[in-house]
Design a protein around this motif. Structure first.
Motif, PDB file in Angstrom:
ATOM      1  N   GLU A  41       0.824  -1.208   0.000  1.00  0.00           N
ATOM      2  CA  GLU A  41       0.000   0.000   0.000  1.00  0.00           C
ATOM      3  C   GLU A  41       0.856   1.254   0.000  1.00  0.00           C
ATOM      4  O   GLU A  41       0.643   2.166  -0.798  1.00  0.00           O
ATOM      5  CB  GLU A  41      -0.886   0.013   1.254  1.00  0.00           C
ATOM      6  CG  GLU A  41      -2.341  -0.299   0.959  1.00  0.00           C
ATOM      7  CD  GLU A  41      -3.110  -0.530   2.242  1.00  0.00           C
ATOM      8  OE1 GLU A  41      -3.035   0.335   3.120  1.00  0.00           O
ATOM      9  OE2 GLU A  41      -3.765  -1.589   2.351  1.00  0.00           O
ATOM     10  N   VAL A  42       1.836   1.233   0.915  1.00  0.00           N
ATOM     11  CA  VAL A  42       2.721   2.391   1.022  1.00  0.00           C
ATOM     12  C   VAL A  42       3.437   2.605  -0.298  1.00  0.00           C
ATOM     13  O   VAL A  42       3.538   3.715  -0.799  1.00  0.00           O
ATOM     14  CB  VAL A  42       3.744   2.173   2.167  1.00  0.00           C
ATOM     15  CG1 VAL A  42       4.818   3.245   2.122  1.00  0.00           C
ATOM     16  CG2 VAL A  42       3.030   2.177   3.499  1.00  0.00           C
ATOM     17  N   PHE A  43       3.887   1.486  -0.883  1.00  0.00           N
ATOM     18  CA  PHE A  43       4.611   1.575  -2.141  1.00  0.00           C
ATOM     19  C   PHE A  43       3.731   2.185  -3.229  1.00  0.00           C
ATOM     20  O   PHE A  43       4.152   3.050  -3.978  1.00  0.00           O
ATOM     21  CB  PHE A  43       5.072   0.181  -2.561  1.00  0.00           C
ATOM     22  CG  PHE A  43       5.818   0.182  -3.852  1.00  0.00           C
ATOM     23  CD1 PHE A  43       7.142   0.643  -3.901  1.00  0.00           C
ATOM     24  CD2 PHE A  43       5.216  -0.226  -5.023  1.00  0.00           C
ATOM     25  CE1 PHE A  43       7.825   0.660  -5.092  1.00  0.00           C
ATOM     26  CE2 PHE A  43       5.899  -0.192  -6.218  1.00  0.00           C
ATOM     27  CZ  PHE A  43       7.215   0.245  -6.262  1.00  0.00           C
ATOM     28  N   ARG A  44       2.466   1.685  -3.248  1.00  0.00           N
ATOM     29  CA  ARG A  44       1.567   2.171  -4.285  1.00  0.00           C
ATOM     30  C   ARG A  44       1.334   3.672  -4.130  1.00  0.00           C
ATOM     31  O   ARG A  44       1.364   4.434  -5.094  1.00  0.00           O
ATOM     32  CB  ARG A  44       0.234   1.422  -4.238  1.00  0.00           C
ATOM     33  CG  ARG A  44      -0.525   1.525  -5.565  1.00  0.00           C
ATOM     34  CD  ARG A  44      -1.807   0.737  -5.540  1.00  0.00           C
ATOM     35  NE  ARG A  44      -1.599  -0.635  -5.125  1.00  0.00           N
ATOM     36  CZ  ARG A  44      -2.253  -1.210  -4.113  1.00  0.00           C
ATOM     37  NH1 ARG A  44      -3.111  -0.524  -3.417  1.00  0.00           N
ATOM     38  NH2 ARG A  44      -2.027  -2.463  -3.796  1.00  0.00           N
ATOM     39  N   GLU A  45       1.164   4.072  -2.873  1.00  0.00           N
ATOM     40  CA  GLU A  45       0.940   5.491  -2.636  1.00  0.00           C
ATOM     41  C   GLU A  45       2.146   6.314  -3.047  1.00  0.00           C
ATOM     42  O   GLU A  45       2.009   7.348  -3.705  1.00  0.00           O
ATOM     43  CB  GLU A  45       0.645   5.735  -1.150  1.00  0.00           C
ATOM     44  CG  GLU A  45      -0.831   5.600  -0.825  1.00  0.00           C
ATOM     45  CD  GLU A  45      -1.060   5.527   0.676  1.00  0.00           C
ATOM     46  OE1 GLU A  45      -0.294   6.157   1.420  1.00  0.00           O
ATOM     47  OE2 GLU A  45      -1.999   4.825   1.086  1.00  0.00           O
ATOM     48  N   LEU A  46       3.316   5.787  -2.676  1.00  0.00           N
ATOM     49  CA  LEU A  46       4.530   6.522  -2.994  1.00  0.00           C
ATOM     50  C   LEU A  46       4.750   6.591  -4.492  1.00  0.00           C
ATOM     51  O   LEU A  46       5.140   7.631  -5.026  1.00  0.00           O
ATOM     52  CB  LEU A  46       5.727   5.842  -2.328  1.00  0.00           C
ATOM     53  CG  LEU A  46       5.975   6.247  -0.879  1.00  0.00           C
ATOM     54  CD1 LEU A  46       7.125   5.439  -0.319  1.00  0.00           C
ATOM     55  CD2 LEU A  46       6.265   7.740  -0.777  1.00  0.00           C
ATOM     56  N   SER A  47       4.486   5.484  -5.179  1.00  0.00           N
ATOM     57  CA  SER A  47       4.770   5.456  -6.606  1.00  0.00           C
ATOM     58  C   SER A  47       3.849   6.384  -7.372  1.00  0.00           C
ATOM     59  O   SER A  47       4.088   6.699  -8.522  1.00  0.00           O
ATOM     60  CB  SER A  47       4.652   4.034  -7.139  1.00  0.00           C
ATOM     61  OG  SER A  47       3.309   3.640  -7.087  1.00  0.00           O
ATOM     62  N   GLN A  48       2.772   6.799  -6.700  1.00  0.00           N
ATOM     63  CA  GLN A  48       1.906   7.742  -7.382  1.00  0.00           C
ATOM     64  C   GLN A  48       2.313   9.186  -7.126  1.00  0.00           C
ATOM     65  O   GLN A  48       1.846  10.094  -7.785  1.00  0.00           O
ATOM     66  CB  GLN A  48       0.456   7.515  -6.937  1.00  0.00           C
ATOM     67  CG  GLN A  48      -0.291   6.699  -7.973  1.00  0.00           C
ATOM     68  CD  GLN A  48      -1.373   5.865  -7.372  1.00  0.00           C
ATOM     69  OE1 GLN A  48      -1.959   6.236  -6.368  1.00  0.00           O
ATOM     70  NE2 GLN A  48      -1.631   4.732  -7.994  1.00  0.00           N
ATOM     71  N   ASP A  49       3.250   9.349  -6.162  1.00  0.00           N
ATOM     72  CA  ASP A  49       3.743  10.684  -5.860  1.00  0.00           C
ATOM     73  C   ASP A  49       4.857  11.016  -6.856  1.00  0.00           C
ATOM     74  O   ASP A  49       5.881  10.336  -6.897  1.00  0.00           O
ATOM     75  CB  ASP A  49       4.283  10.689  -4.418  1.00  0.00           C
ATOM     76  CG  ASP A  49       4.725  12.063  -4.007  1.00  0.00           C
ATOM     77  OD1 ASP A  49       4.806  12.935  -4.908  1.00  0.00           O
ATOM     78  OD2 ASP A  49       4.998  12.260  -2.822  1.00  0.00           O
ATOM     79  N   PRO A  50       4.723  12.080  -7.660  1.00  0.00           N
ATOM     80  CA  PRO A  50       5.709  12.360  -8.711  1.00  0.00           C
ATOM     81  C   PRO A  50       7.109  12.625  -8.161  1.00  0.00           C
ATOM     82  O   PRO A  50       8.095  12.234  -8.765  1.00  0.00           O
ATOM     83  CB  PRO A  50       5.151  13.604  -9.401  1.00  0.00           C
ATOM     84  CG  PRO A  50       3.817  13.880  -8.813  1.00  0.00           C
ATOM     85  CD  PRO A  50       3.597  12.982  -7.653  1.00  0.00           C
ATOM     86  N   LEU A  51       7.155  13.264  -6.991  1.00  0.00           N
ATOM     87  CA  LEU A  51       8.451  13.590  -6.403  1.00  0.00           C
ATOM     88  C   LEU A  51       9.206  12.309  -6.050  1.00  0.00           C
ATOM     89  O   LEU A  51      10.387  12.145  -6.359  1.00  0.00           O
ATOM     90  CB  LEU A  51       8.229  14.421  -5.134  1.00  0.00           C
ATOM     91  CG  LEU A  51       9.488  15.100  -4.610  1.00  0.00           C
ATOM     92  CD1 LEU A  51       9.913  16.208  -5.574  1.00  0.00           C
ATOM     93  CD2 LEU A  51       9.289  15.636  -3.210  1.00  0.00           C
ATOM     94  N   TYR A  52       8.466  11.375  -5.434  1.00  0.00           N
ATOM     95  CA  TYR A  52       9.076  10.096  -5.082  1.00  0.00           C
ATOM     96  C   TYR A  52       9.564   9.402  -6.343  1.00  0.00           C
ATOM     97  O   TYR A  52      10.659   8.817  -6.392  1.00  0.00           O
ATOM     98  CB  TYR A  52       8.054   9.225  -4.359  1.00  0.00           C
ATOM     99  CG  TYR A  52       8.543   7.814  -4.126  1.00  0.00           C
ATOM    100  CD1 TYR A  52       9.359   7.530  -3.014  1.00  0.00           C
ATOM    101  CD2 TYR A  52       8.231   6.796  -5.017  1.00  0.00           C
ATOM    102  CE1 TYR A  52       9.834   6.259  -2.815  1.00  0.00           C
ATOM    103  CE2 TYR A  52       8.700   5.525  -4.817  1.00  0.00           C
ATOM    104  CZ  TYR A  52       9.505   5.249  -3.709  1.00  0.00           C
ATOM    105  OH  TYR A  52       9.970   3.986  -3.520  1.00  0.00           O
ATOM    106  N   ARG A  53       8.748   9.415  -7.373  1.00  0.00           N
ATOM    107  CA  ARG A  53       9.096   8.719  -8.600  1.00  0.00           C
ATOM    108  C   ARG A  53      10.381   9.308  -9.203  1.00  0.00           C
ATOM    109  O   ARG A  53      11.248   8.583  -9.672  1.00  0.00           O
ATOM    110  CB  ARG A  53       7.932   8.833  -9.590  1.00  0.00           C
ATOM    111  CG  ARG A  53       7.759   7.546 -10.371  1.00  0.00           C
ATOM    112  CD  ARG A  53       6.387   7.388 -10.956  1.00  0.00           C
ATOM    113  NE  ARG A  53       5.817   8.641 -11.416  1.00  0.00           N
ATOM    114  CZ  ARG A  53       4.518   8.840 -11.545  1.00  0.00           C
ATOM    115  NH1 ARG A  53       3.675   7.873 -11.217  1.00  0.00           N
ATOM    116  NH2 ARG A  53       4.053   9.985 -11.967  1.00  0.00           N
ATOM    117  N   PHE A  54      10.450  10.615  -9.132  1.00  0.00           N
ATOM    118  CA  PHE A  54      11.643  11.270  -9.683  1.00  0.00           C
ATOM    119  C   PHE A  54      12.899  10.794  -8.969  1.00  0.00           C
ATOM    120  O   PHE A  54      13.876  10.403  -9.595  1.00  0.00           O
ATOM    121  CB  PHE A  54      11.498  12.800  -9.554  1.00  0.00           C
ATOM    122  CG  PHE A  54      12.744  13.543  -9.899  1.00  0.00           C
ATOM    123  CD1 PHE A  54      13.117  13.687 -11.237  1.00  0.00           C
ATOM    124  CD2 PHE A  54      13.573  14.069  -8.910  1.00  0.00           C
ATOM    125  CE1 PHE A  54      14.285  14.364 -11.558  1.00  0.00           C
ATOM    126  CE2 PHE A  54      14.740  14.733  -9.239  1.00  0.00           C
ATOM    127  CZ  PHE A  54      15.091  14.892 -10.564  1.00  0.00           C
TER     128      PHE A  54
END
Lengths: 385, 275
Positions: free
Chosen positions: A8-21
């Motif tokens: 869940e945490v991963f999914r949420e993070l992966s949707q955050d553009p900053l995290y993805r960058f």
């Protein structure tokens, strides 16, 4: 349980553009370390810690130097293409120059090797490629994301549109149902009261058998017309049987004034038709022709099958009034019932049907319906006598 | 106790039979005719001068309300409506129809209606019948047209110069439409209290006026009174049929028949000698 949480945490993070960058940034530079470790350190058999530390250090420096590039690229995003391209390439060259210099200085400092500056061109060449690679990836990913979000917006818009359409369709259906129901209830009480009056008369005249017959016909007709689901198809034979319930009652009421002429081909009897298709049309004929004409008239129904199509021809002999002729085609009275029938056929058959109205020279009204012929094996018992 | 000579009108044979059967057990009622439609009803009323009429509303050709419009006011019997439609009830009561019976009808209800008719019959041997009905029908159409003020522009009765009269058109306000009727097109006129029914080309126009003021507007050479409340266009008479007791029937066109009372027979005699 904990796995789920992680996901869940991963999914949420992966949707955050900053995290993805930052994820992509780290991955890029780490893989550069790995590549240079395998290609350079292994090739030259330099397994000492100094070399490993240097590969990591140069990656870290690259990461830091890519940040100004990131800033430049986002700044240049909306600028004219020529300016954007020039500025981007110049800054790539500049950053790779700084990076190469920094790498060499740190390498010399760590390894204490001499005479490396002669190889500066080779180092710089590789550096340019790495930063061009970074720039390419950056643009590729950004464009991909833009495309994705555009696509998503389109999908969302489509979904909303479809939802709206569904809603309005539902509303229309409800409105039409209500209208049909209203028509039905508008007709039924008067038909009912007149029929009950006729039954009362039969009882008064001691015609108990006729009275009984009429009561049974009336109850069967009411059950058929009020309980029947208009969405199902039934065999024409049973639709006609149900019509006959109604027409027998009217015949008892109107006596000689109502004549019937039904010609149903053997093949047509098993043809599937939407239930209660003909009922409103027959009621129209009763209301606007037979009961309006002092000498009464004839209701005719002809059903034939030709070229895989079922043809139903329903006609009456008119009201006998000269006035009616000009009015009949318009929305005078019959209109609502006819329009509903047309709409219903369109919903069921699309364009694969015909619905024609015409006025006969005699002043009568004729409805012709052509439907794809389809045998119907499920018989509706409530329609039988 | 008076006996009411009665005609019954319904387009359904069984409905007629039921009514006949119920009325058969009432001593004060004598059913003198049964009619299957409005046309027959008008003919029977003209021929037989009944005291009471049981009238269905929804009928082929001429419906119940049209029967009343088309029937000469002098020949109007008491009216009891019998129908399956409840929404005319208010209008029927407004029109002072004696009663309004809903189908399916029952014996008791019919008896009560007959009692009312008897009371009305004994109280007034008056010509108030049609006037009430027409005023109500006018109200109905005015309401339907969304026009509550069916104002009468009282025509000036002093302007009765014959030459003008011949060409002058009659102005009829019906709801929110105004019709100009050529005098020559008017076949006959009957008075219903404050209202005049002008019968022209198969339709009936209702206007607010008195018989006297209307007569003043009309050309006296072609319009004559033939009954207490009836004016006829002499040019439209196609046949004169003598009836009993010095009365006459006038036939105008195909459908319209008008009765001439004994008091006005000299008008017809004069007309016949002129032709």
């Amino acid at each position: 349980m904990p796995e789920k949480r992680f996901e869940e945490v991963f999914r949420e993070l992966s949707q955050d553009p900053l995290y993805r960058f930052w994820f992509l940034q780290t991955a890029f530079w780490l893989s550069l370390s790995l590549v240079s470790f395998f290609t350079l350190s292994v090739w030259y058999e330099q397994f000492g810690w100094t070399y490993i530390v240097h590969t990591l250090l140069q990656s870290f420096m690259g990461l830091c130097l890519s940040m100004p590039l990131y800033w430049v690229f986002t700044r240049m995003w909306d600028k004219p293409i020529l300016m954007r391209g020039t500025v981007s390439i110049v800054s790539v060259l500049l950053m790779s120059l700084v990076w190469t210099a920094a790498r060499m200085i740190t390498f010399i400092w760590i390894s204490k090797e001499q005479g490396l500056w002669a190889d500066f061109g080779g180092w710089y060449f590789g550096g340019i490629f790495i930063f061009l690679c970074w720039a390419g990836l950056f643009h590729g990913i950004v464009y991909y994301q833009l495309l994705q979000s555009e696509h998503q917006t389109k999908l969302d818009a489509e979904a909303t549109l479809r939802k709206e359409q569904l809603k309005s369709m539902k509303a229309q259906t409800v409105a039409r149902d209500a209208k049909l129901e209203m028509l039905r209830y508008q007709l039924t009480p008067h038909f009912l009261c007149n029929t009950l009056n006729a039954i009362s008369s039969l009882v008064q005249l001691n015609e108990s058998q006729k009275a009984q017959r009429m009561i049974v016909q009336l109850s069967q007709f009411l059950r058929y017309s009020l309980d029947n689901n208009p969405d199902i198809k039934i065999a024409l034979e049973y639709e006609v049987n149900a019509l006959m319930l109604y027409l027998e009652i009217e015949k008892t009421r109107f006596g000689d004034r109502l004549q019937l002429d039904f010609q149903i081909d053997e093949e047509a009897k098993s043809a599937g038709v939407p239930s209660l298709l003909l009922q409103p049309l027959i009621e129209n004929s009763m209301k606007y022709a037979i009961s309006k004409n002092e000498i009464g008239g004839t209701i005719s129904l002809k059903a034939t099958v030709n070229d895989n199509y079922l043809t139903l021809e329903l006609s009456d002999t008119g009201s006998g009034a000269k006035l009616e002729k000009s009015k009949i085609g318009s929305s005078s009275g019959r209109g609502v019932g006819l329009r509903n029938t047309d709409e219903r056929l369109e919903a069921l058959f699309g364009n694969d049907y015909e619905f024609d109205l015409s006025t006969l020279p005699s002043g009568g009204f004729k409805t012709t319906i052509r439907l794809p012929y389809e045998q119907q094996f499920i018989l509706n018992e409530s329609g039988s006598q | 106790m008076a006996t009411l000579r009665t005609i019954i009108v319904d387009d359904e044979p069984l409905a007629l039979a039921l009514l006949r059967s119920y009325l058969g057990s009432i001593a004060e009622i004598e059913v003198i005719a049964e009619c299957k439609n409005g046309k027959e009803a008008i003919a029977a009323a003209m021929e037989l001068s009944p005291d009471l009429m049981f009238l269905d509303i929804q009928m082929p050709g001429i419906n119940g309300f049209d029967v009343i419009k088309n029937l000469q006011a002098d020949m109007m019997p008491l009216v009891i409506f019998a129908t399956a439609y409840e929404h005319y009830a208010l209008d029927a009561f407004n029109v002072h129809a004696v009663d309004y019976i809903l189908k399916p009808i029952d014996q008791e209800r019919v008896s009560r209606a007959v009692e009312r008719a008897l009371q009305r019959f004994e109280r007034v041997e008056d010509d108030g019948q049609k006037s009430n009905i027409i005023s109500a029908i006018t109200d109905m159409t005015a309401r339907a047209a969304g026009d509550s003020k069916s104002v009468d522009t009282e025509q000036n009765p002093k302007q009765n110069i014959v030459q003008e009269n011949v060409e002058r058109k009659i102005v009829v306000k019906d709801g929110d439409t105004i019709t100009l009727l050529k005098q020559a097109d008017i076949e006959w006129i009957d008075a219903a209290g404050d209202y005049m029914c002008l019968h022209a080309d198969g339709s009936t126009h209702v206007m607010r006026s008195t018989l006297k003021s209307l007569l003043d507007q009309l050309n006296p050479e072609i319009f004559q009174r033939v009954h207490r409340s009836t004016i006829v266009n002499l040019n439209r008479i196609e046949r004169v049929i003598p009836h009993t007791k010095g009365e006459y029937f006038l036939e105008l066109g195909e459908h319209d028949r008008i009765k001439v009372s004994r008091n006005y027979r000299k008008v017809i005699k004069g007309f016949l000698s002129d032709v």
